[in-house]
Motif scaffolding. Structure first.
Motif, mmCIF file in Angstrom:
data_model
loop_
_atom_site.group_PDB
_atom_site.id
_atom_site.type_symbol
_atom_site.label_atom_id
_atom_site.label_comp_id
_atom_site.label_asym_id
_atom_site.label_seq_id
_atom_site.Cartn_x
_atom_site.Cartn_y
_atom_site.Cartn_z
ATOM 1 N N THR A 116 -9.406 9.230 -10.866
ATOM 2 C CA THR A 116 -8.608 8.707 -11.980
ATOM 3 C C THR A 116 -7.126 8.732 -11.641
ATOM 4 O O THR A 116 -6.397 7.766 -11.908
ATOM 5 N N SER A 117 -6.667 9.818 -11.039
ATOM 6 C CA SER A 117 -5.253 9.916 -10.655
ATOM 7 C C SER A 117 -4.880 8.860 -9.624
ATOM 8 O O SER A 117 -3.812 8.238 -9.719
ATOM 9 N N ALA A 118 -5.752 8.647 -8.654
ATOM 10 C CA ALA A 118 -5.465 7.660 -7.612
ATOM 11 C C ALA A 118 -5.418 6.246 -8.186
ATOM 12 O O ALA A 118 -4.511 5.466 -7.872
ATOM 13 N N VAL A 119 -6.380 5.914 -9.044
ATOM 14 C CA VAL A 119 -6.413 4.570 -9.631
ATOM 15 C C VAL A 119 -5.195 4.344 -10.516
ATOM 16 O O VAL A 119 -4.581 3.271 -10.496
ATOM 17 N N THR A 120 -4.824 5.359 -11.291
ATOM 18 C CA THR A 120 -3.647 5.232 -12.150
ATOM 19 C C THR A 120 -2.380 5.059 -11.319
ATOM 20 O O THR A 120 -1.538 4.206 -11.624
ATOM 21 N N ALA A 121 -2.237 5.836 -10.265
ATOM 22 C CA ALA A 121 -1.042 5.747 -9.417
ATOM 23 C C ALA A 121 -0.943 4.388 -8.729
ATOM 24 O O ALA A 121 0.148 3.816 -8.634
ATOM 25 N N VAL A 122 -2.061 3.869 -8.273
ATOM 26 C CA VAL A 122 -2.048 2.564 -7.610
ATOM 27 C C VAL A 122 -1.605 1.479 -8.583
ATOM 28 O O VAL A 122 -0.823 0.596 -8.234
ATOM 29 N N ASN A 123 -2.066 1.559 -9.822
ATOM 30 C CA ASN A 123 -1.695 0.531 -10.789
ATOM 31 C C ASN A 123 -0.279 0.688 -11.312
ATOM 32 O O ASN A 123 0.286 -0.252 -11.847
ATOM 33 N N TYR A 124 0.307 1.870 -11.190
ATOM 34 C CA TYR A 124 1.723 2.026 -11.522
ATOM 35 C C TYR A 124 2.598 1.342 -10.479
ATOM 36 O O TYR A 124 3.632 0.783 -10.790
ATOM 37 N N THR A 125 2.194 1.433 -9.236
ATOM 38 C CA THR A 125 3.081 1.039 -8.146
ATOM 39 C C THR A 125 2.634 -0.192 -7.379
ATOM 40 O O THR A 125 3.306 -0.594 -6.443
ATOM 41 N N ASN A 126 1.532 -0.821 -7.747
ATOM 42 C CA ASN A 126 0.992 -1.886 -6.904
ATOM 43 C C ASN A 126 1.804 -3.174 -6.905
ATOM 44 O O ASN A 126 1.674 -3.975 -6.007
ATOM 45 N N TYR A 127 2.632 -3.395 -7.882
ATOM 46 C CA TYR A 127 3.344 -4.664 -7.931
ATOM 47 C C TYR A 127 4.803 -4.550 -7.498
ATOM 48 O O TYR A 127 5.464 -5.570 -7.277
ATOM 49 N N GLY A 128 5.344 -3.370 -7.361
ATOM 50 C CA GLY A 128 6.750 -3.181 -7.005
ATOM 51 C C GLY A 128 7.189 -3.935 -5.760
ATOM 52 O O GLY A 128 8.167 -4.685 -5.799
ATOM 53 N N PRO A 129 6.476 -3.778 -4.642
ATOM 54 C CA PRO A 129 6.883 -4.506 -3.436
ATOM 55 C C PRO A 129 6.674 -6.022 -3.541
ATOM 56 O O PRO A 129 7.227 -6.776 -2.758
ATOM 57 N N LEU A 130 5.886 -6.441 -4.523
ATOM 58 C CA LEU A 130 5.593 -7.870 -4.652
ATOM 59 C C LEU A 130 6.575 -8.613 -5.556
ATOM 60 O O LEU A 130 6.465 -9.826 -5.712
ATOM 61 N N LEU A 153 -7.771 -8.427 -12.369
ATOM 62 C CA LEU A 153 -7.662 -9.784 -12.909
ATOM 63 C C LEU A 153 -6.299 -10.423 -12.684
ATOM 64 O O LEU A 153 -6.158 -11.632 -12.829
ATOM 65 N N VAL A 154 -5.293 -9.623 -12.344
ATOM 66 C CA VAL A 154 -3.938 -10.154 -12.158
ATOM 67 C C VAL A 154 -3.888 -11.300 -11.153
ATOM 68 O O VAL A 154 -3.295 -12.341 -11.439
ATOM 69 N N PRO A 155 -4.487 -11.186 -9.981
ATOM 70 C CA PRO A 155 -4.298 -12.265 -8.991
ATOM 71 C C PRO A 155 -5.161 -13.503 -9.214
ATOM 72 O O PRO A 155 -5.062 -14.450 -8.438
ATOM 73 N N LEU A 156 -5.978 -13.530 -10.252
ATOM 74 C CA LEU A 156 -6.866 -14.678 -10.423
ATOM 75 C C LEU A 156 -6.130 -15.972 -10.768
ATOM 76 O O LEU A 156 -6.518 -17.045 -10.316
ATOM 77 N N PHE A 157 -5.094 -15.874 -11.596
ATOM 78 C CA PHE A 157 -4.356 -17.071 -12.015
ATOM 79 C C PHE A 157 -2.868 -16.837 -11.810
ATOM 80 O O PHE A 157 -2.335 -15.853 -12.305
ATOM 81 N N PRO A 158 -2.189 -17.715 -11.100
ATOM 82 C CA PRO A 158 -0.748 -17.545 -10.892
ATOM 83 C C PRO A 158 0.053 -18.016 -12.117
ATOM 84 O O PRO A 158 0.847 -18.942 -12.053
#
Length: 147
Positions: A32-46, A105-110
């Motif tokens: 749970t901690s890993a999944v939450t952390a990834v979703n906090y930070t997954n879009y920053g570099p993008l 679901l984020v990357p499915l539709f631009p």
């Protein structure tokens, strides 16, 4: 002849000892901690790529994190009430499904509106997972500091 005292005695099956679920709970909390952390930070570099591809401003890019944290804050109280009523496990599982589903679901539709919708769904899942995970960690008695 049958002895009445033996015949009248009700046999109770011996209880089987269940293996300790502490390692399983700690594993679930780590996941749970890993999944939450990834979703906090997954879009920053993008953000630079998203700004270019979606033609959005810095303020619109900031909405992605704003809606994530808004969803997180909105779910604290309802998730706590649900965990008290139905238990931590269903809330943690449901929140994790929202969290992973929103992130997947984020990357499915631009489309910027779609991305904002997915970010708030991810926030709802993160808020519920955080509260339910904290309840699970606190309920582990002597292992709560490890959890």
């Amino acid at each position: 002849m049958i002895n009445k005292s033996v015949a009248e005695t009700v046999r109770v099956p011996a209880k089987r000892r269940l293996p300790s679920s502490i390692p399983l709970l700690i594993g679930a909390l780590c996941l749970t901690s890993a999944v939450t952390a990834v979703n906090y930070t997954n879009y920053g570099p993008l953000i630079p790529v998203l700004r270019t591809d979606l033609h959005i401003s810095n303020a619109q890019a900031g909405l992605m994190s704003t809606l994530l944290f808004l969803g997180l804050a909105v779910m604290y109280i309802p998730a706590g009430a649900l965990a008290d009523r139905y238990g931590q496990r269903p809330v943690l599982i449901g929140s994790s499904i929202l969290l992973v589903g929103g992130g997947s679901l984020v990357p499915l539709f631009p489309n910027f509106t779609w991305i904002l919708f997915c970010r708030i769904i991810t926030g709802f899942g993160a808020g519920g997972a955080f509260v339910a995970g904290a309840v699970v960690a606190a309920s582990m008695s002597r292992h709560s500091s490890l959890a």
